[in-house]
Design a protein around this motif. Structure first.
Motif, mmCIF file in Angstrom:
data_model
loop_
_atom_site.group_PDB
_atom_site.id
_atom_site.type_symbol
_atom_site.label_atom_id
_atom_site.label_comp_id
_atom_site.label_asym_id
_atom_site.label_seq_id
_atom_site.Cartn_x
_atom_site.Cartn_y
_atom_site.Cartn_z
ATOM 1 N N TYR A 44 5.251 -6.241 -8.704
ATOM 2 C CA TYR A 44 4.323 -7.377 -8.696
ATOM 3 C C TYR A 44 3.305 -7.294 -9.824
ATOM 4 N N LEU A 45 2.955 -6.102 -10.234
ATOM 5 C CA LEU A 45 2.060 -5.957 -11.385
ATOM 6 C C LEU A 45 2.756 -6.474 -12.647
ATOM 7 N N LEU A 46 4.000 -6.076 -12.849
ATOM 8 C CA LEU A 46 4.744 -6.558 -14.016
ATOM 9 C C LEU A 46 4.953 -8.066 -13.968
ATOM 10 N N LYS A 47 5.254 -8.576 -12.814
ATOM 11 C CA LYS A 47 5.443 -10.021 -12.658
ATOM 12 C C LYS A 47 4.148 -10.764 -12.983
ATOM 13 N N SER A 48 3.034 -10.239 -12.527
ATOM 14 C CA SER A 48 1.736 -10.845 -12.806
ATOM 15 C C SER A 48 1.425 -10.807 -14.300
ATOM 16 N N LEU A 49 1.681 -9.676 -14.925
ATOM 17 C CA LEU A 49 1.428 -9.553 -16.365
ATOM 18 C C LEU A 49 2.343 -10.476 -17.158
ATOM 19 N N GLU A 50 3.568 -10.610 -16.705
ATOM 20 C CA GLU A 50 4.513 -11.502 -17.365
ATOM 21 C C GLU A 50 4.026 -12.947 -17.282
ATOM 22 N N GLN A 51 3.558 -13.374 -16.132
ATOM 23 C CA GLN A 51 3.047 -14.736 -15.969
ATOM 24 C C GLN A 51 1.797 -14.949 -16.820
ATOM 25 N N PHE A 52 0.954 -13.932 -16.895
ATOM 26 C CA PHE A 52 -0.246 -14.032 -17.719
ATOM 27 C C PHE A 52 0.135 -14.185 -19.192
ATOM 28 N N SER A 53 1.123 -13.417 -19.621
ATOM 29 C CA SER A 53 1.556 -13.484 -21.019
ATOM 30 C C SER A 53 2.122 -14.852 -21.355
ATOM 31 N N ALA B 30 0.813 -1.212 0.000
ATOM 32 C CA ALA B 30 0.000 0.000 0.000
ATOM 33 C C ALA B 30 0.851 1.269 0.000
ATOM 34 N N VAL B 31 2.053 1.203 0.556
ATOM 35 C CA VAL B 31 2.880 2.409 0.667
ATOM 36 C C VAL B 31 4.075 2.421 -0.277
ATOM 37 N N ASN B 32 4.361 1.316 -0.942
ATOM 38 C CA ASN B 32 5.549 1.231 -1.777
ATOM 39 C C ASN B 32 5.150 1.048 -3.241
ATOM 40 N N LEU B 33 5.174 2.139 -3.992
ATOM 41 C CA LEU B 33 4.764 2.112 -5.396
ATOM 42 C C LEU B 33 5.675 1.225 -6.244
ATOM 43 N N ASN B 34 6.970 1.225 -5.956
ATOM 44 C CA ASN B 34 7.893 0.376 -6.710
ATOM 45 C C ASN B 34 7.552 -1.105 -6.534
ATOM 46 N N LEU B 35 7.223 -1.481 -5.323
ATOM 47 C CA LEU B 35 6.857 -2.866 -5.056
ATOM 48 C C LEU B 35 5.543 -3.231 -5.756
ATOM 49 N N GLN B 36 4.595 -2.302 -5.756
ATOM 50 C CA GLN B 36 3.334 -2.525 -6.471
ATOM 51 C C GLN B 36 3.606 -2.770 -7.951
ATOM 52 N N ASN B 37 4.433 -1.915 -8.543
ATOM 53 C CA ASN B 37 4.745 -2.050 -9.961
ATOM 54 C C ASN B 37 5.487 -3.345 -10.266
#
Length: 125
Positions: free
Chosen positions: A107-116, A98-105
């Motif tokens: 995990y978002l990229l990691k999730s998108l990578e796994q989806f791809s 919730a407080v760390n934007l870099n960490l959010q990004n």
């Protein structure tokens, strides 16, 4: 000596305790004993003693405590400790995300990578 599970239960805030109880209630049906154990441990505010252990056993299993059946309570303590540790770790991860934007990004990229990768594998089959 206070059991580890009691320390974990007492470390929860009231809102965390409610969330954890909800999580237990939505789990497997066999976790009814864990719910009872958690509720009883959450009520304990004084020093831990053997009489409380016996009372816990009786309230959970609805039969008198006997040393030969102590393993049942120890197993419940261990299972509840593991679930509480997982819950607390997840709560901390949520706070950190919730407080760390870099960490959010990340995990978002990691999730998108796994989806791809999964999507490409479906196309290839």
């Amino acid at each position: 000596m206070k059991p580890k599970v009691l320390e974990l239960v007492q470390s929860l805030t009231p809102s965390e305790a409610d969330s954890f109880l909800d999580q237990l209630a939505n789990g497997k049906t066999g976790e009814n004993h864990l719910q009872k154990l958690f509720y009883n441990l959450y009520q304990i505010r004084e020093d831990w003693n053997n009489d409380q252990k016996k009372d816990l056993f009786t309230s959970i299993y609805l039969e008198p405590y006997h040393k030969k059946k102590d393993y049942l309570l120890r197993n419940l303590f261990r299972n509840l400790s593991e679930k509480l540790e997982d819950f607390l770790e997840l709560q901390e991860m949520k706070r950190e995300l919730a407080v760390n934007l870099n960490l959010q990004n990340f995990y978002l990229l990691k999730s998108l990578e796994q989806f791809s990768v999964a999507h490409v594998a479906l196309i290839m089959d």
